[in-house]
Structure formats: C-alpha cells, structure tokens
Design an enzyme around this catalytic site. Sequence first.
Site, PDB file in Angstrom:
ATOM      1  N   GLN A 253      67.877  32.475  97.829  1.00 47.06           N
ATOM      2  CA  GLN A 253      67.511  32.233  99.215  1.00 47.06           C
ATOM      3  C   GLN A 253      67.502  30.731  99.496  1.00 47.06           C
ATOM      4  O   GLN A 253      67.457  29.912  98.581  1.00 47.06           O
ATOM      5  CB  GLN A 253      66.152  32.855  99.515  1.00 47.06           C
ATOM      6  CG  GLN A 253      66.154  34.370  99.279  1.00 47.06           C
ATOM      7  CD  GLN A 253      64.830  35.019  99.633  1.00 47.06           C
ATOM      8  OE1 GLN A 253      64.165  34.637 100.570  1.00 47.06           O
ATOM      9  NE2 GLN A 253      64.456  36.053  98.873  1.00 47.06           N
ATOM     10  N   ASP A 442      58.202  38.911  90.125  1.00 47.48           N
ATOM     11  CA  ASP A 442      59.473  38.203  89.955  1.00 47.48           C
ATOM     12  C   ASP A 442      59.359  37.052  88.951  1.00 47.48           C
ATOM     13  O   ASP A 442      59.815  35.949  89.198  1.00 47.48           O
ATOM     14  CB  ASP A 442      59.928  37.664  91.316  1.00 47.48           C
ATOM     15  CG  ASP A 442      61.352  37.110  91.281  1.00 47.48           C
ATOM     16  OD1 ASP A 442      62.177  37.670  90.544  1.00 47.48           O
ATOM     17  OD2 ASP A 442      61.619  36.111  91.972  1.00 47.48           O
ATOM     18  N   GLU A 447      59.003  27.846  82.174  1.00 51.28           N
ATOM     19  CA  GLU A 447      59.403  26.559  81.609  1.00 51.28           C
ATOM     20  C   GLU A 447      58.239  25.855  80.940  1.00 51.28           C
ATOM     21  O   GLU A 447      57.073  26.068  81.291  1.00 51.28           O
ATOM     22  CB  GLU A 447      59.982  25.649  82.701  1.00 51.28           C
ATOM     23  CG  GLU A 447      61.302  26.120  83.261  1.00 51.28           C
ATOM     24  CD  GLU A 447      61.937  25.087  84.185  1.00 51.28           C
ATOM     25  OE1 GLU A 447      61.592  23.890  84.076  1.00 51.28           O
ATOM     26  OE2 GLU A 447      62.763  25.487  85.007  1.00 51.28           O
TER      27      GLU A 447
END
Length: 571
Positions: A253, A442, A447
Amino acid sequence: MILFRKFRVLILMVFLVACTMHIMIDLLPKLEKRAAGADSGDGGCQCAHHPGGEAQGWAKQRARSAAEAGWPNKHTLRILQDFSNEPSSNLTSHSLEKITAAGDRADSFRRTGPSAGKADDHKPLIGDASGGRTASGHGASRLAALFEHPLYKVDLPSLTDDDTLFNVNTDIRFYPKATGNQGWHNEEGNEDEEEFSPTGEVTAESYPNWLRFHIGINRYELYSRHNPVLDALLKDLVLQRITSVAMKSGGTQLKLIMTFQNYGQALFKPMKQTREQETPPDFFYFSDFERHNAEIAAFHLDRILDFRRVPPVAGRLVNMTREIRDVTRDKKLWRTFFISPANNVCFYGECSYYCSTEHALCGKPDQIEGSLAAFLPDLNLAKRKTWRNPWRRSYHKRKKAEWEVDPDYCDEVKQTPPYDRGTRLLDVMDMTIFDFLMGNMDRHHYETFEKFGNDTFIIHLDNGRGFGKHSHDELSILVPLSQCCRLRKSTYLRLQLLAKEELQLSSLMEESLLRDRLSPVLIQPHLRAMDRRLRLVLQVVSGCIEKEGYVNVVEEDLVGDTATHRGPGHR
C-alpha cells in the site's frame, strides 16, 4: 521516390518540433523564475485557497513552485535514517530520495506547516502532561501513576560501547556537507542555516532531535523511559516544515517518505478509513487496509507496556497541496493528483494494491490525516537483520502454516537458533502479546540491530493492520504463547498491573492518546476490546502455570543478570 523524400522531410520536421518543445519545457522554470524576480509588485496574494481554481493553472503553478524552491543540480542523499521491515527500505519509487539544500533552508524561517495553525494550538503534545486531559475522571493522571510504579523504574544494566548503537565521539557527526551538500557553510543567503549547522567541536545536545534519538538507541531499548528527546521529536513530527516527499518503494500500500527542514525524515501513512470502520468479516488478514491511527496507537501501547520497541509516531494533519504535491520531485506521484467531482484534492500514487482512482486518497478539501513514524538510523550506519517470524501465517486463502496444525511446533522452535538461547523466544512472546492486544495478524517478519547480535530486542515495526476489529478477538494470535508457555516475569507483572481497575489499560491508552494531535485516535469499542484481550492473555498464562508450574513458565528477569543468559528451554 518523391513521395519517399517528402515522407522523410515530414518525419524530420516532426522530430525538430518535438525537440523544440522539450527545450522550451526545460527552460520554462528558469524563465518563470526570472519573471517572478523582475515583478516586485506581487507582494503575495492573501486570497482564499480554492482547489478547483488551482487545478486550472496546474502546469503554471508547478513551474513556479519549481523555480521558487530553487531545485539544486546536486541533491543530498539522506544517509542517517531509515524505516522499514526490508533491507532495501531507503529506496523510493525514483531510486533514492534526494533532499534539497539551498532553496529549502533559505525558506525554512519564512514558512511553517499548516499543522502549526491556530486550529491545533489547543491540542497538547504527548510531552505536555500538564496540559493534557486525563481519562480517570477524578483529576488524577493514571498514566503518571503507572510510570511511578516500581516496575517502570527498573534500571538497565550499565551500558558499554558494545551496548550502544553509536559511539558519539567516533561514529557519528551531523555535517550535511559530508553527505554531498557542498553549499552548507557561510555562503551567500545561508546566514540563517547556523541553527542546523554546528561548527567546531559540538556536543550531542546540539544535534537535531531525530539524531539525538538515534544516538540514544542501545541494546535494550529504542529510547529511555523519561528521555526528553522523545517528546521533542514527537513535536518535530507535527510541526517541522516538510521540504520533500517521495513514494516508498515496496510494500502493498502507498506510503510516503517525508523530509523535514532539519533533515529529519519520517514515514507517512495517510488515512484510508474512518475510525468507526471495522474490517469486514470476510476479509483475509493480508488484504485489509493499513490504518494510520493503528500506527499511532501502537506506539502508545508499546510505551505503556514498557517495551519501548516502536519508533516514535505522531499524527499530523497534512495539506496535500502545499506539503505533498508542491514539494515532491517524484513525477510518478505528482501525476496521480486530481480534483474530485466534490472539488477535493485527491491522489493515489503507485503501489501493489489500492493505488488507483477507485482507491484515491482525498482531502477535505486538501487536508488529510496521517501518521508520521520517525526513521531509524540508515542501514549504512546501523545494519539491521531481518528474521522470518516462526509463527508467520501462510498468506494463502486455503493453506495453513505448520504451527497451525502441529501442537508441538514450539518444541522445534526452541531447538533452533536463535531461539535455543538468550532472550529471543521471550521477545517473541512479548511481540505476540503486543499484537494480540491490537488484533494484528500481519507479523510475518521482524528486525533486530545487527551490531548487538542475538542478545537484543525485537523492533516492533509496521503496525498498520492493528485495531481493525473490536468485536472479534483473533485467538490464533496467542498460539505462540499457549504452545511455548514462556513469559518474562516483568511482562507478566505489568500485565497484571494493567488489568487492575484503578489503572485499566483502556483508560491509560485513552489518556495517552488524548495528547496526540489527531485525538481521538481510537473509538471506545477498540479501547474496551484491549481490556477484554488483556484478560484473555492472563487466562492463557494462568493455564500454562497450572499445567507446567510457575517457575517453568515465568522467566525471572528482575533480579541480577542471570536470567538474561538463561536459555528459553531451561527447566
């Protein structure tokens, strides 16, 4: 033969006309600039702003804005910041985002963004505790009481050079000239730049707030509990003038990279849905819209949980004309602007999904809400490692992931590096609870900072798909916790504290979010859903303790350093 020669002459003439038009188009900004300089009688019109009338002079205004901005021949590469869950996250839709030099800084003291207008003056920032309203209804701040609790005053271990992301004396200096800006010091028209231009030996306190935020990152946290830089940085995200905008490459998106007058950068996620709109029950988790208010709320939730692993995020009302269209050099983005039948300014950009006229982002008439997340240090300075979440979903309409069908899946994870030692598995459990409270399904990757190896925290990035449903609790998000039955003692005690009636997670969130410029950020049903989900988390932990025993479930991390080095599989 004669016809063939005439055809060749015709082709040549068309080519010459095309070349002439291109040359004229290239010269137009310079001619407009000279004309604007020669015309001293236009002292700045104070006329009302009409998007419809502006569209009629679109090309002329574009040329004028280009001339006024003083677009340089050499652009500066921003090398000190980055925000993404992808290693190549600093790339934009037109290679690397470049920022202006002379034109932007010469104008930095003459203009301010619309967010600094009178309409927003009554909204206190997150650091303005004295001016913020409280959610308790008794005049006392529940948030202040929470942060005074001993659990929120636990000291970190002493930091060494190996525990800090940057060594201020050797690793980092704020000299934009070193990044390619050759027009920085003491040149004509640059007298006002000294506010951002340290000379000689300077201290870290003189750096911009975004850089001070970067310097404060260490092995255990993105920012400290009571760091004044955090409040100043949130204020910058709301008030700093936007000097450059470009689309961020990758992702499903539209997201924009915004550069400020102090050379800070942030990731902008525009408003796509109202706060009342829930995710339809027939939507898959991977096809839902990302929500700007979810990014804002996630930062506040992370802070209340005392994780401090979400980069600072603030809401901002952006003028799509002055702060996006007129300052972007991204032609692909600029070409998608249009005026809607309702006479509102709209654009849609380019991305994998939802970037079309049918899904255009429209202002009222040209104002749009959005979240601004501060960039993390650039990958050239602080490398990050991307890890696949062991409990990643299948992202398929019919297939299930292995953890959804194997009840002993966690036993395999515990034997796999980096989850077989250190605190990584416990960090995943923290992230699981964080996502469940938001309803975020989601979380496919995460990281960490490479410098700290496996002994560091998980960065909670990209939370836009949270707070989509308040009437439904997705219990599958809690599967990692129910399978592994492991949890930090500090996390467990804080969850119990937040469930108490005198504090209450929903009230704390409401009070904290009142200090954002886009308040109210969450509607009441979402706030109440967090209380309900918190009770469900505590029920899962209680079930684990009943089954395996307290000492085998709750990992001691509040006394001494021994808990830090115990493996998650330790019994």
